[in-house]
Design an enzyme around this catalytic site. Structure first.
Site, PDB file in Angstrom:
ATOM      1  N   GLU A 274      42.412  46.615  41.008  1.00  0.00           N
ATOM      2  CA  GLU A 274      41.068  47.119  40.689  1.00  0.00           C
ATOM      3  C   GLU A 274      40.119  47.013  41.883  1.00  0.00           C
ATOM      4  O   GLU A 274      38.908  46.851  41.723  1.00  0.00           O
ATOM      5  CB  GLU A 274      40.481  46.370  39.489  1.00  0.00           C
ATOM      6  CG  GLU A 274      41.305  46.462  38.221  1.00  0.00           C
ATOM      7  CD  GLU A 274      41.360  47.857  37.636  1.00  0.00           C
ATOM      8  OE1 GLU A 274      40.321  48.537  37.572  1.00  0.00           O
ATOM      9  OE2 GLU A 274      42.460  48.281  37.219  1.00  0.00           O
ATOM     10  N   GLU A 278      38.181  42.566  49.701  1.00  0.00           N
ATOM     11  CA  GLU A 278      37.423  43.181  50.796  1.00  0.00           C
ATOM     12  C   GLU A 278      36.586  44.358  50.282  1.00  0.00           C
ATOM     13  O   GLU A 278      35.421  44.532  50.664  1.00  0.00           O
ATOM     14  CB  GLU A 278      38.375  43.653  51.896  1.00  0.00           C
ATOM     15  CG  GLU A 278      39.066  42.527  52.662  1.00  0.00           C
ATOM     16  CD  GLU A 278      40.237  41.898  51.904  1.00  0.00           C
ATOM     17  OE1 GLU A 278      40.758  40.874  52.375  1.00  0.00           O
ATOM     18  OE2 GLU A 278      40.636  42.433  50.848  1.00  0.00           O
TER      19      GLU A 278
END
Length: 290
Positions: A274, A278
């Site tokens: 999902e 980062e």
């Protein structure tokens, strides 16, 4: 519809979460976004759909698609490039593709480090013809639909992280109270007690953050920033707590007889699914005006 299971527009699934049988748990549906060369860059999809009379012809592939190759799977919602916008950027549209449609193949992916009970698949589209009515929403809405789905999915990943952290913490606390070294339970040693104290504190912080994000969504208020925060924090929280739990178990924490070994492995997917950690930081930074 291609295979005849959805015979009316009213019965046809409006999204991957409302397919016939999905709500009562009788069937599941795949969310076809990620591709071999388009993961974090969801706008880099190469799968295409070309109009051919009253049908669309889909070609391309997807990878790491959950629930897409199970015996219970009815089909997938797939994002494909359907043209270009006036600014030159690709136009994305979502299509409903049922299992059994000619040219469509879903192949289970095995030998995963974690979540082995979760069905994961590679999808292949070889001149897959679907009726024009199989478009989800309107042509060109695909990217927006996928991103909106990801916003909600981040709450689910956050919940998994929070629950996993709680489970790892409970196991570590129970073990630390029973395991004795140097004549006393190891929970009495400050080095162990502080790990447990930090874990308890962070779990409470994660719970409040996630519950706030869910409350905002329930109130039909903007929750996208909070969802990204909850997903990021709770997924990484489980990693920290599971690491402490394994350390507290010592050598036993490396053995499959103890659940903390599985918590440790299962957590890693939460940093990636999902939207990676980062990517969440990119999303949050944009919402705060960076």
């Amino acid at each position: 519809m291609a295979s005849g299971r959805f015979t009316t527009s009213a019965a046809r699934p409006k999204s991957a979460n409302t397919c016939p049988g999905c709500v009562p748990g009788q069937a599941i549906w795949g969310f076809g976004l990620t591709e071999p060369t388009a993961g974090s860059d969801a706008g880099g999809s190469k799968t295409t759909a070309m109009r051919d009379g009253s049908h669309w012809v889909i070609n391309g592939s997807k990878i790491f698609i959950t629930n897409a190759a199970s015996e219970m799977t009815l089909g997938v919602t797939v994002q494909a490039v359907t043209g270009s916008r006036p600014n030159g950027k690709p136009e994305y549209t979502c299509f409903i593709v049922e299992n059994g449609t000619r040219g469509f193949k879903a192949v289970p992916m095995k030998k995963k480090m974690m979540w082995r009970a979760s069905n994961t698949a590679e999808l292949y589209f070889d001149d897959v013809r679907v009726p024009a009515e199989n478009i989800l929403g309107r042509p060109g809405d695909g990217f927006h639909q996928m991103l909106k789905t990801l916003d909600g999915g981040r709450l689910s990943i956050a919940a998994m992280g929070l629950g996993g952290a709680q489970g790892a913490y409970d196991a570590a606390l129970s073990y630390a109270r029973k395991r004795e070294q140097f004549g006393q339970p190891i929970s009495k040693f400050q080095a162990v007690a502080f790990k447990l104290a930090d874990s308890a504190m962070e779990i409470e912080c994660g719970r409040n953050l996630l519950y706030k994000a869910c409350w905002l969504r329930d109130q039909k208020r903007s929750f996208e920033k909070e969802a990204a925060m909850a997903k990021l924090y709770c997924s990484e929280l489980m990693g920290r707590v599971a690491n402490h739990a394994v350390q507290i178990h010592g050598g036993y924490g490396l053995m499959k007889e103890y659940n903390v070994e599985r918590f440790y492995r299962d957590q890693k997917l939460l940093d990636i699914g999902e939207g990676t950690s980062e990517v969440q930081r990119i999303v949050i930074s944009r919402y705060i005006g960076c």
